[in-house]
Design a protein around this motif. Structure first.
Motif, PDB file in Angstrom:
ATOM      1  N   ARG A  48     -40.879  13.519  68.699  1.00  0.00           N
ATOM      2  CA  ARG A  48     -40.193  12.327  69.204  1.00  0.00           C
ATOM      3  C   ARG A  48     -38.925  12.812  69.894  1.00  0.00           C
ATOM      4  NH1 ARG A  48     -40.967  11.351  63.993  1.00  0.00           N
ATOM      5  NH2 ARG A  48     -38.729  11.631  63.591  1.00  0.00           N
ATOM      6  N   GLN A  54     -30.760   9.150  71.360  1.00  0.00           N
ATOM      7  CA  GLN A  54     -31.956   9.398  70.562  1.00  0.00           C
ATOM      8  C   GLN A  54     -31.674  10.396  69.438  1.00  0.00           C
ATOM      9  OE1 GLN A  54     -34.184  10.710  73.937  1.00  0.00           O
ATOM     10  NE2 GLN A  54     -35.041   8.688  74.392  1.00  0.00           N
ATOM     11  N   LEU A  94     -38.118   3.692  71.470  1.00  0.00           N
ATOM     12  CA  LEU A  94     -39.531   3.844  71.782  1.00  0.00           C
ATOM     13  C   LEU A  94     -39.748   3.933  73.285  1.00  0.00           C
ATOM     14  CD1 LEU A  94     -41.012   1.125  69.385  1.00  0.00           C
ATOM     15  CD2 LEU A  94     -40.592   3.557  68.898  1.00  0.00           C
ATOM     16  N   ARG A  95     -41.015   4.185  73.666  1.00  0.00           N
ATOM     17  CA  ARG A  95     -41.370   4.164  75.071  1.00  0.00           C
ATOM     18  C   ARG A  95     -40.990   2.830  75.689  1.00  0.00           C
ATOM     19  NH1 ARG A  95     -42.481   7.960  78.520  1.00  0.00           N
ATOM     20  NH2 ARG A  95     -44.063   6.695  79.563  1.00  0.00           N
ATOM     21  N   GLU A 102     -38.082   6.576  77.421  1.00  0.00           N
ATOM     22  CA  GLU A 102     -38.135   6.086  76.039  1.00  0.00           C
ATOM     23  C   GLU A 102     -36.779   5.499  75.673  1.00  0.00           C
ATOM     24  OE1 GLU A 102     -39.977   8.533  73.132  1.00  0.00           O
ATOM     25  OE2 GLU A 102     -41.355   9.446  74.559  1.00  0.00           O
TER      26      GLU A 102
END
Length: 222
Positions: free
Chosen positions: A57, A89, A102-103, A143
């Motif tokens: 991730r 992130q 997230l995407r 993302e």
């Protein structure tokens, strides 16, 4: 002030962040992901890019970089930390900020000038702005969709922990149009847009991002 900018393998906005730090009136200190030394800096920026290739991730591997052990400990003691895009992130993966990224809901990379509203100016990174000031800075991510459980969203909204919010269009499906948040203490801020790309009139999208770097001089420390 001495502001450290961390470079991870795959980071690509570290030089831009260092330049923004200097334009903001500070000394930029290059920090390397494999080091255990923050070199006595007064603040840290985790810049954008694709650290460790965004494997697993985004930010999941960077969270375990040796330098992050020092950043996490120092942040717990009040060191101002700003995470931009991939840096946001990394802050989430490090549990310095709640929620997840997230995407994008449209499943494509986006690059655009993005209008934001500064919702909270009581941080070391936003003190130069007026509350509810509207700014435009570049946004570029694949993302960037901010998500969290209902209880976390309620707390972020109820306790004024949303730092910036998307205006006019939600570019990635982020819950409540959230573009950036802070921790309870206020010293850690993460946002998906890139203020470091809006600090010079000659290039970028204007000067609206400069406040994130001049704010440190205002002494708005938690």
């Amino acid at each position: 002030m001495r502001v450290g900018v961390v470079t991870f393998p795959g980071t690509l906005d570290d030089v831009d962040a260092q330049r923004a730090v200097r334009i903001g009136g500070h000394e930029a200190v290059a920090l390397w992901h494999a080091d255990h030394d923050l070199q006595g800096v007064d603040a840290v920026v985790l810049p954008g890019g694709f650290s460790y290739g965004d494997y697993l991730r985004c930010g999941a591997i960077s969270r375990f970089a040796p330098i992050m052990t020092e950043v996490i400990e120092a942040a717990g003691k009040g060191l101002p930390v700003l995470g931009i895009c991939n840096g946001f992130q990394i802050l989430v993966e490090s549990h310095l900020l709640p929620g997840g990224l997230l995407r994008n809901d449209h499943r494509t990379f986006i690059c655009r000038d993005q209008k934001l509203r500064i919702e909270n100016n009581e941080t070391p990174w936003t003190a130069a702005y007026a509350k509810d000031q509207e700014i435009v800075v570049p946004l570029k991510n694949g993302e960037g969709q901010y998500v969290a459980d209902d209880e976390t969203i309620k707390r972020l909204e109820g306790e004024g922990l949303v730092v910036a919010r998307y205006l006019d269009v939600n570019p990635n499906g982020s819950m409540n149009d959230i573009a950036g948040i802070r921790n309870d203490r206020g010293n850690v801020v993460g946002l998906m847009p890139h203020p470091e790309h809006a600090t010079e009139a000659l290039t970028g999208s204007g000067l609206d991002g400069l406040g994130f770097f001049t704010s440190l001089a205002a002494g708005a420390f938690a």
